[in-house]
Design a protein around this motif. Sequence first.
Motif, PDB file in Angstrom:
ATOM      1  N   ASN A   1      -3.179   0.652  -5.500  1.00 36.28           N
ATOM      2  CA  ASN A   1      -4.395  -0.032  -5.066  1.00 36.28           C
ATOM      3  C   ASN A   1      -4.364  -1.496  -5.496  1.00 36.28           C
ATOM      4  OD1 ASN A   1      -6.910  -0.583  -4.061  1.00 36.28           O
ATOM      5  ND2 ASN A   1      -8.030   0.489  -5.690  1.00 36.28           N
ATOM      6  N   ALA A   2      -3.411  -2.244  -4.961  1.00 36.49           N
ATOM      7  CA  ALA A   2      -3.267  -3.664  -5.285  1.00 36.49           C
ATOM      8  C   ALA A   2      -2.510  -4.346  -4.153  1.00 36.49           C
ATOM      9  CB  ALA A   2      -2.526  -3.841  -6.606  1.00 36.49           C
ATOM     10  N   TYR A   3      -2.576  -5.673  -4.148  1.00 34.30           N
ATOM     11  CA  TYR A   3      -1.914  -6.456  -3.111  1.00 34.30           C
ATOM     12  C   TYR A   3      -0.518  -6.865  -3.585  1.00 34.30           C
ATOM     13  CZ  TYR A   3      -6.425  -6.736  -0.796  1.00 34.30           C
ATOM     14  OH  TYR A   3      -7.602  -6.419  -0.170  1.00 34.30           O
TER      15      TYR A   3
ATOM     16  N   ILE B   1      -3.999  -1.563   4.675  1.00 31.07           N
ATOM     17  CA  ILE B   1      -5.370  -1.532   4.150  1.00 31.07           C
ATOM     18  C   ILE B   1      -6.009  -2.906   4.265  1.00 31.07           C
ATOM     19  CG2 ILE B   1      -6.788  -0.990   2.136  1.00 31.07           C
ATOM     20  CD1 ILE B   1      -5.315   1.417   3.359  1.00 31.07           C
ATOM     21  N   GLY B   2      -5.243  -3.945   3.941  1.00 30.98           N
ATOM     22  CA  GLY B   2      -5.796  -5.289   4.048  1.00 30.98           C
ATOM     23  C   GLY B   2      -4.815  -6.330   3.541  1.00 30.98           C
ATOM     24  N   ARG B   3      -5.218  -7.593   3.614  1.00 26.36           N
ATOM     25  CA  ARG B   3      -4.361  -8.692   3.160  1.00 26.36           C
ATOM     26  C   ARG B   3      -5.233  -9.793   2.561  1.00 26.36           C
ATOM     27  NH1 ARG B   3      -1.245  -9.094   8.188  1.00 26.36           N
ATOM     28  NH2 ARG B   3      -2.307  -7.141   8.610  1.00 26.36           N
ATOM     29  N   ARG B   4      -4.611 -10.548   1.636  1.00 23.95           N
ATOM     30  CA  ARG B   4      -5.307 -11.670   1.029  1.00 23.95           C
ATOM     31  C   ARG B   4      -4.286 -12.601   0.387  1.00 23.95           C
ATOM     32  NH1 ARG B   4      -9.243 -10.239  -3.563  1.00 23.95           N
ATOM     33  NH2 ARG B   4      -9.212 -12.519  -3.739  1.00 23.95           N
TER      34      ARG B   4
ATOM     35  N   THR C   1       0.607 -14.952   1.115  1.00 20.19           N
ATOM     36  CA  THR C   1      -0.083 -13.792   1.685  1.00 20.19           C
ATOM     37  C   THR C   1       0.450 -12.515   1.057  1.00 20.19           C
ATOM     38  OG1 THR C   1      -0.365 -14.955   3.780  1.00 20.19           O
ATOM     39  CG2 THR C   1      -0.651 -12.560   3.800  1.00 20.19           C
ATOM     40  N   ALA C   2      -0.498 -11.688   0.607  1.00 27.39           N
ATOM     41  CA  ALA C   2      -0.140 -10.398   0.011  1.00 27.39           C
ATOM     42  C   ALA C   2      -0.788  -9.284   0.819  1.00 27.39           C
ATOM     43  CB  ALA C   2      -0.588 -10.342  -1.447  1.00 27.39           C
ATOM     44  N   PHE C   3      -0.192  -8.090   0.764  1.00 21.31           N
ATOM     45  CA  PHE C   3      -0.631  -6.962   1.590  1.00 21.31           C
ATOM     46  C   PHE C   3      -0.913  -5.755   0.707  1.00 21.31           C
ATOM     47  CE2 PHE C   3       2.272  -9.691   3.848  1.00 21.31           C
ATOM     48  CZ  PHE C   3       1.652  -9.915   5.071  1.00 21.31           C
ATOM     49  N   LYS C   4      -1.983  -5.052   1.071  1.00 26.00           N
ATOM     50  CA  LYS C   4      -2.259  -3.769   0.425  1.00 26.00           C
ATOM     51  C   LYS C   4      -1.941  -2.685   1.439  1.00 26.00           C
ATOM     52  CE  LYS C   4      -5.977  -3.184  -2.137  1.00 26.00           C
ATOM     53  NZ  LYS C   4      -7.374  -2.886  -2.555  1.00 26.00           N
ATOM     54  N   VAL C   5      -0.945  -1.848   1.110  1.00 26.36           N
ATOM     55  CA  VAL C   5      -0.452  -0.837   2.046  1.00 26.36           C
ATOM     56  C   VAL C   5      -0.462   0.520   1.358  1.00 26.36           C
ATOM     57  CG1 VAL C   5       1.461  -0.142   3.545  1.00 26.36           C
ATOM     58  CG2 VAL C   5       1.056  -2.574   3.085  1.00 26.36           C
ATOM     59  N   ALA C   6      -0.906   1.528   2.085  1.00 26.95           N
ATOM     60  CA  ALA C   6      -0.850   2.908   1.594  1.00 26.95           C
ATOM     61  C   ALA C   6       0.295   3.621   2.303  1.00 26.95           C
ATOM     62  CB  ALA C   6      -2.165   3.625   1.856  1.00 26.95           C
TER      63      ALA C   6
END
Length: 713
Positions: free
Chosen positions: A301-303, A341-344, A462-467
């Motif tokens: 659960n992290a980017y 899941i998302g990016r930031r 840019t970092a990504f959170k992926v499951a």
Amino acid sequence: MSVIQTIRDKAAWIIIAAIALALIAFIVQDAFQGRGGGMFGGSSDVIGKVNGKKIDAYEFDSRYKAAEQNYQAQNYPVDERLRGQIRESLWNEYVEDAILGNEFEKIGFAEIGKDERGDILYGENPPQMLRQQFTDPKTGAYDAHTAYQTINQLKKNTPQFNSFYGEFLPALEKARMKEKFVSLISNSAYTPKWLVEKMNTENSQVSNISYVNIPYSSVGDSAIRVTDEDVKQYVNENKEAYQQDEARGIEYVMFDAAPTAADSAVSYEAVATVKNEFAAAPEKDVESFLLRNNSELPYYNAYVLGSNMKVSNADSIKQLGDGQVFGPYLDGGNYTIAKMIGRRAIPDTVKVRHILVKIADPQAGQVRTDSAAKFLIDSITTAIRNGASFDSMVVKYSDDMGSKETHGEYTFESNKFGQLSREFAEAAFYGNAGDKKTVKVENSSYSGYHYIEVINQKNIGTAFKVAYLSRPIIASAETVNGASTAAAQFALDSKDKKSFDENAKKKNLNKYPAMDIKPLESGIPGLGDNRELVTWMFRTAKPGQVAERYYQIGDKFIVPVLVAAYEKGNMSVDRARPLVEYKVRNKKKAAEIVKKVGGANTLDGISKAVNQPVLKADSISYASPFVPNVGNEPKLIGAAFCKNFQTAVSTPIVGEIGVFYLKIDNLGAQPNPNFDVKQMQMMMNQQQRMVGMRVIEAMKKSADIKDYRINFF
């Protein structure tokens, strides 16, 4: 009735006598063959002996378990290989202690006293761990006073006290005793000036020779027969060079239980079936979804910065929109579905400083209520905002002992995010440079309130959170049972080496060798770990014996046959032959060459007898083992400086590539104007003192060491 009763009574005594005899036989057998070698090789509580001193098995096991627990506490994967390394290291320590203990007693080494113990801990060369912890960051000097106070404050019977005084300090004292012993040996070595001058004189010599070289190749190999007795005799004459340790060798056949194509298809379908459900799962349910579906990869659960994504199909995954999925795809031995899941944007590196106020730390003897901790951190925050020195606040109030010397500062890379407390990591990476905030951390060795200042952030990207829903490709029960049944049947049908070979040929199975297996190895090099198999080789099997069952290593079932058993001592003939056969053959060829030369006593006469030319070699150096156009021939070099051969042809010189006869044409010397006797003496003294580092290994080789570990592990 009385007859029957009489029979019963007598039969009862017969049965009792038989049981008693069986027990006696069992005890006697255990005495001769029991653990550790029985009464004549140690007992069940002796794991080894060094010069007669016993190594207690229970003490060894206790220290081993403590070491294993220490590795587990540090999250090391404790497998059979690591266990073997721990045991080997511990064994070497026991052997070294026993050997050095005797020597310390002989030379009168006293135990480490209070003053010397103080020098070890607080002197000019303190242990690295203490130096790191108690170095003044401003001056770079070791703060011995603070170290002394901290150590004296350790409370008795706490884990820290027991670890320091029970393990750390004794290890330091033992290292100091060893250091003194090695230093004593090293400083006893000395090279006198006259020896240096003599060596320089000898190394300056040069020789010009005429010689005849009769190569061994001039005698055909077919004319020379090397028997087993020849090999054995050569080994006996050169025992030091041909010693062997105890070892075993096997051949084995292998039955593969790896997943088949059908198994792979089943695994793929199991993942593909839940793809839509995974895609529909809201972010708050992703972690529980992965747990319910037994994902091999837990939810991170992290980017993760795009540059740090080292997974399969990373480029395709980065293109996904939020909530979209990709897969199933093959990733190693797993089928995987990735969900974005998302990016930031986050930095690759952050530098922060903090002050920790712990809520509770029973190990340090410090307990503080939540409200007291909150009040203290708020007071510290207010003081800093009003101009108080951050550094002084850190030194006075922070409970993070590891950062007191660095002004409370830490630098973290983004790939360390998961190793930090989530609240701390998010403040450092998800905020902005210059942020100042207080966070509460729970369920950690750093539980409490942290006042954090983000000093700077670098390389924002840019970092990504992926499951990842990932499941292994598993062999079906049918596949595993088929392989194990075939292996069991092969073992049942193969009673000896002959039937083993016949069955392997009949079933078209490859035979694989595994030679030179040592008693304490964890398994078969290149195949995998199975300590039970190694134990069978040494405790049970005889050469030619096939295992009565299969052994499983990973997804392979193997059936072994013992083909070689080497005991410690001189090499056996079959093992030594590849190493010495050519040497024995050349020795016999040399005898034939000498016989062919006969009574010829001039180089011309020898040349005609063997049909080889007379050659010349000029400027042969005494300091070099090489002869120009010949190669490495140290015996020839030595003979080239023997003055007896100035007036007569040498006796036959049995060299590396052939037999030589030589006559010295001229002996002389080359001046060495750059020779500095003092510098050379100093260099040779330094080299001589290296002996101190090697003396312990030499002592081990000469010690009487009985190793019974194979009976325990």
